[in-house]
Design a protein around this motif. Structure first.
Motif, PDB file in Angstrom:
ATOM      1  N   CYS A 119       0.827  -1.212   0.000  1.00  0.00           N
ATOM      2  CA  CYS A 119       0.000   0.000   0.000  1.00  0.00           C
ATOM      3  C   CYS A 119       0.863   1.265   0.000  1.00  0.00           C
ATOM      4  N   SER A 120       1.959   1.247   0.736  1.00  0.00           N
ATOM      5  CA  SER A 120       2.864   2.410   0.765  1.00  0.00           C
ATOM      6  C   SER A 120       3.451   2.662  -0.613  1.00  0.00           C
ATOM      7  N   PHE A 121       3.810   1.588  -1.311  1.00  0.00           N
ATOM      8  CA  PHE A 121       4.372   1.738  -2.653  1.00  0.00           C
ATOM      9  C   PHE A 121       3.332   2.318  -3.611  1.00  0.00           C
ATOM     10  N   VAL A 122       2.128   1.780  -3.604  1.00  0.00           N
ATOM     11  CA  VAL A 122       1.079   2.256  -4.507  1.00  0.00           C
ATOM     12  C   VAL A 122       0.716   3.706  -4.174  1.00  0.00           C
ATOM     13  N   ALA A 123       0.785   4.063  -2.889  1.00  0.00           N
ATOM     14  CA  ALA A 123       0.470   5.439  -2.477  1.00  0.00           C
ATOM     15  C   ALA A 123       1.590   6.411  -2.815  1.00  0.00           C
ATOM     16  N   GLY A 124       2.725   5.912  -3.300  1.00  0.00           N
ATOM     17  CA  GLY A 124       3.827   6.771  -3.679  1.00  0.00           C
ATOM     18  C   GLY A 124       4.703   7.200  -2.527  1.00  0.00           C
ATOM     19  N   LEU A 125       4.636   6.507  -1.386  1.00  0.00           N
ATOM     20  CA  LEU A 125       5.455   6.872  -0.239  1.00  0.00           C
ATOM     21  C   LEU A 125       6.905   6.447  -0.444  1.00  0.00           C
ATOM     22  N   ASP A 212      -1.776   5.727   5.701  1.00  0.00           N
ATOM     23  CA  ASP A 212      -1.943   6.738   6.748  1.00  0.00           C
ATOM     24  C   ASP A 212      -3.293   7.439   6.669  1.00  0.00           C
ATOM     25  N   THR A 213      -3.706   7.835   5.464  1.00  0.00           N
ATOM     26  CA  THR A 213      -4.943   8.606   5.312  1.00  0.00           C
ATOM     27  C   THR A 213      -6.166   7.751   5.018  1.00  0.00           C
ATOM     28  N   GLY A 214      -5.957   6.546   4.503  1.00  0.00           N
ATOM     29  CA  GLY A 214      -7.080   5.689   4.148  1.00  0.00           C
ATOM     30  C   GLY A 214      -7.673   5.994   2.791  1.00  0.00           C
TER      31      GLY A 214
END
Length: 867
Positions: A119-125, A212-214
């Motif tokens: 999820c972090s990767f897809v969110a661009g983190l 983090d934000t959902g």
């Protein structure tokens, strides 16, 4: 599969394709014609001389004609039922296995879509594409049912994938919008640009959220290797003779998977048999028998909408297989005992046996009635000889035809039980394969690895949060727990699992986990009582948790406790498919019961199986007729062989045997029926001399009475049993009609049990039991025997005194008849002594030739004395 609705005209459609039934029908028709010719000949050539036997001949001919129709119709019905059972079991298996497999996919996609690192990767983190690719490949290495895993952003741009043969940059598939708009998984089966080289793809997708934000940030797609999975199912459970094609159909009845795509290719529309009728279906100019099944679902998951499992076999080859002879090799007592319960497992077979027994009695009575009437009545003599010969041929044909019908019925039951056992172990292996995948994948969780390696103050709470999230998606476990390198449990799920925290893992299991070589390996505790499952037996799957910066360093492990009691029991119930007449068990090689639907074999008990079954090779099955729990039963066993790499290439061995029982009724006493062909008496029909004897079975022995003193035989069902008798062996009364009574009017006679007169023990009453009406010196009585045999003349020289008769001058059997050149000894009952004892009330001795031979000398010595 019931074929009771099959009409006579429908039977005629199938008959040309059943060569063995056709031969039987022709033989029956020839004999029917022979009975007509004999009756017509008697009416024309010797009507006065034959007037006494003409009614019996008419009854024989009428009964024979009716039996001919019923027997052929039943043979056709049972052969159709056998084929429909065979193909139906596999068709049901196809859809059930597919649905169970796909149920696991719905849980997988829900779990992986919440993976924090993904999820972090897809969110661009972060942009560590290599690390993400490695993580997806690790997942694929555990769950080998997937051939592609894809991560996409909300605009359809491909962020990561693992299949190098199908590079993607962007997708416009509508499933993306559908998935982004749903808070559940989306199941898609059709052509997709996500799998451009496939005609159709089975994809499970779910939206992903910012850790983090959902916020919704993308989509995860798990692409199931549909073609490979179906090929494995078809190869493992298809027809090795390639007469039947297995299919998976969609909701429009088009083929989406075919065991033989050159025969029935993907995309073609086929007829379906949703009402399970035994009729024929036309497809591509060829007639087929068809079985079609939908799925009842699994744990609330219904499966893809409208999917069906189907099996189709062409009519022209449906009945051409060479079936095993399942009857001839059975113990005669077992065979007869099981056949005595035919009314429970095959009513048509029972009706045929009863009808055949009725005709055999009519023929036997006709032969008795005409005994001693030869003299100068040459015309009648010829008729009588024809009656005797045709009667013997009829009896032989009945036995052969009933043998074939019995064979077909047993074969269908054995096959059904064997397939069911095979299905059960396959269900087990497939289910436990998923458990081995789960523990290894969850051991790779970055949160768990970091918490164990770094041990922050809130490590236990963080680990429990991860475990709770997993457990909510995977309900087949009672608890999940994490432990450190010393085996101390730090976090656990469920209320029961909380009690584990602070406890230590068993030293044996901990040593095994610490010794695991790589993330691909796992450890399973033996199926035995364990504290992690409330002291009850279960499997606990373990995988090592490794340091996030050092793959070779084990910092702890994860244990997942399989909820074995309900899960294994539900597998058994699902495999039985509602068949209440069956019971099923899972046992190990030592017979220890792991799960059971039988109250007689609870978990933990030991089932006594023959060595031939406990030693079966992996993947092998066997079915047999036996006695179980004092009942006749079919027992089928199948040994697990693993699934994909599970138990085949991963080093794990745990053989489980599925055992299926089908019971038919309580075990009978001693021998309940005889095979007349085993006691065939050679006779030269050219000679007109000799003494005629009526032969019959009593207590397993062939015995004889002078035919002139036997009036006729009736079924034991006509006897009125009573406790009024004061004489030994006196069991009831029999009402005589005017034609039967010595006084020429209706009367009653006493019936005696010959077995009790000889041995002091009452004979078992069976459907074969007959009562012979004897007349001697103006007196009449009934004699209960096990079964009728024949009426045969013997030369006077064939009768000799019993070598042991002098030991008891009051023995009932003082002579023996040496038949078949002395190879067959028949005990002759002394009629004078029989009536003297029963009229005068003299207690007969408990002694017979069979007793004497067994007690005093080996059989060969006794034969030498006779000779």
């Amino acid at each position: 599969m019931s074929t009771s609705a099959l009409t006579a005209s429908q039977s005629e459609v199938f008959l040309p394709y059943m060569r063995d039934v056709g031969r039987c029908e022709r033989s029956l028709q020839e004999l029917n014609l022979m009975w007509r010719i004999i009756e017509a000949s008697a009416k024309m050539n010797c009507p006065q001389e034959a007037r006494a036997i003409l009614p019996t001949m008419a009854a024989t001919r009428s009964s024979f004609a009716q039996l001919e129709k019923e027997l052929v119709h039943s043979l056709v019905q049972q052969k159709i039922s056998h084929v429909l059972t065979e193909i139906g079991t596999t068709a049901q298996y196809v859809i059930d296995i597919v649905v169970r497999n796909l149920f696991e996919r719905t849980a997988d996609v829900g779990f992986l879509a919440t993976d924090r690192e993904l999820c972090s990767f897809v969110a661009g983190l972060h942009e560590e594409r290599g690390r993400i690719h490695h993580r997806l490949c690790e997942y694929r290495n555990k769950y080998t049912v997937y051939d592609e895993i894809i991560l996409l952003d909300t605009e359809g741009h491909v962020l990561a994938q693992i299949d190098p043969s199908s590079p993607l940059e962007h997708s416009t598939d509508p499933l993306l919008r559908q998935t982004l708009a749903s808070d559940q998984y989306v199941e898609t089966f059709r052509a997709s640009d996500l799998r451009p080289h496939k005609r159709q793809a089975l994809i499970y997708s779910r939206r992903m959220h910012h850790p983090d934000t959902g916020a919704v940030v993308g989509v995860l797609c798990l692409c199931f290797n549909f073609e490979e999975e179906m090929a494995g199912i078809f190869e493992s459970h298809g027809d090795p003779a390639h007469r039947t094609n297995l299919l998976l159909l969609d909701d429009s009845h088009r083929v989406i998977a075919s065991a033989d795509p050159e025969w029935m290719p993907v995309g073609v529309r086929v007829p379906v048999n949703l009402d399970q009728s035994p009729r024929l279906f036309m497809h591509a100019g060829r007639e087929y028998l068809v079985r079609t099944f939908s799925s009842a679902g699994y744990q609330g998951y219904p499966g893809p909408t409208g999917w069906l499992g189907q099996a189709m076999i062409p009519l022209d080859v449906a009945f051409s297989s060479q079936s095993r002879d399942l009857v001839s090799g059975l113990d005669p007592d077992l065979l007869a005992g099981l056949l005595s319960h035919a009314d429970r497992f095959c009513p048509p077979l029972h009706d045929i046996v009863v009808a055949a027994r009725h005709i055999q009695r009519i023929v036997w009575n006709g032969q008795v009635m005409t005994a001693g009437q030869h003299g100068d009545m040459q015309k009648l003599k010829t008729v009588l000889e024809q009656i005797s010969e045709t009667g013997n041929r009829s009896n032989e044909l009945f036995e052969h035809s009933i043998h074939d019908l019995y064979q077909t019925v047993l074969g269908s039951s054995l096959l059904d039980a064997e397939f069911t056992a095979h299905l059960l172990v396959d269900l087990l292996d497939r289910n436990l394969y998923e458990r081995s995948d789960d523990c290894r994948w969850w051991a790779l969780s970055p949160e768990l690895r970091q918490a164990l390696a770094e041990g922050p103050p809130d490590a236990a709470e963080r680990m429990r949060s991860v475990l709770d999230t997993i457990h909510a998606l995977y309900t087949v476990y009672t608890s999940l727990f994490v432990y450190d390198a010393e085996g101390r449990i730090l976090a656990a799920t469920s209320e029961a699992g909380q009690a584990f925290v602070g406890q230590s893992l068993d030293a044996r299991d901990l040593a095994a986990v610490l010794a695991l070589n790589s993330p691909q390996h796992y450890h399973v505790s033996p199926f035995e009582n364990t504290p992690w499952y409330g002291g009850q037996p279960s499997y606990v799957y373990h995988a090592a948790i490794r340091h996030p910066d050092d793959e070779d360093r084990v910092v702890g492990g994860i244990g997942i406790v399989f909820d074995s009691t309900p899960e294994l029991h539900n597998m058994l119930l699902s495999g039985l498919g509602g068949r209440e007449h069956m019971q099923a068990l899972f046992v190990n090689r030592q017979g220890r019961v792991l799960a059971s639907t039988s109250t007689a074999h609870p978990v933990g008990s030991v089932l006594a199986l023959p060595g031939s079954q406990t030693a079966l090779a992996n993947g092998s099955s066997q079915a047999r007729v036996c006695t179980h729990l004092e009942e006749y039963a079919i027992e089928a066993c199948s040994v697990s062989k693993g699934y994909r790499e599970f138990k085949t290439q991963d080093g794990y061995r745990d053989d489980v045997i599925a055992v299926v029982y089908r019971h038919f009724g309580p075990v009978r006493g001693a021998r309940t029926a005889q095979r007349s062909q085993d006691f065939y008496i050679e006779h030269d029909t050219a000679t007109d001399s000799g003494l005629e004897f009526a032969t019959f079975f009593c207590d397993g022995s062939l015995m004889a009475l002078p035919a002139e003193c036997v009036q006729e035989a009736v079924s034991f069902s006509e006897v009125r049993t009573t406790s009024m008798g004061v004489r030994s062996g006196q069991i009831g009364i029999l009402g005589l009609r005017e034609s039967q009574s010595p006084q020429g009017k209706a009367s009653y006679i006493w019936v005696f049990d010959l077995g009790q007169l000889l041995h002091g023990q009452r004979a078992e009453r069976t459907p074969n039991s007959q009562v012979m009406i004897l007349r001697h010196g103006g007196q009449a009585l009934g004699l209960l025997v096990d079964e009728l045999h024949a009426v045969t003349p013997f030369e006077a020289s064939a009768l000799e005194p019993s070598p042991l008769a002098l030991q008891s001058q009051s023995m009932l059997t003082r002579q023996v008849i040496k038949a078949n050149q002395g190879k067959l000894l028949i005990q002759a009952v002394d009629v004078d002594r029989l009536f003297q004892w029963l009229i005068d009330g003299i207690e007969p001795p408990r002694f017979s030739l069979a007793d004497a031979l067994a007690a005093q000398a080996p059989q060969e010595e006794a034969l030498a004395l006779v000779a």
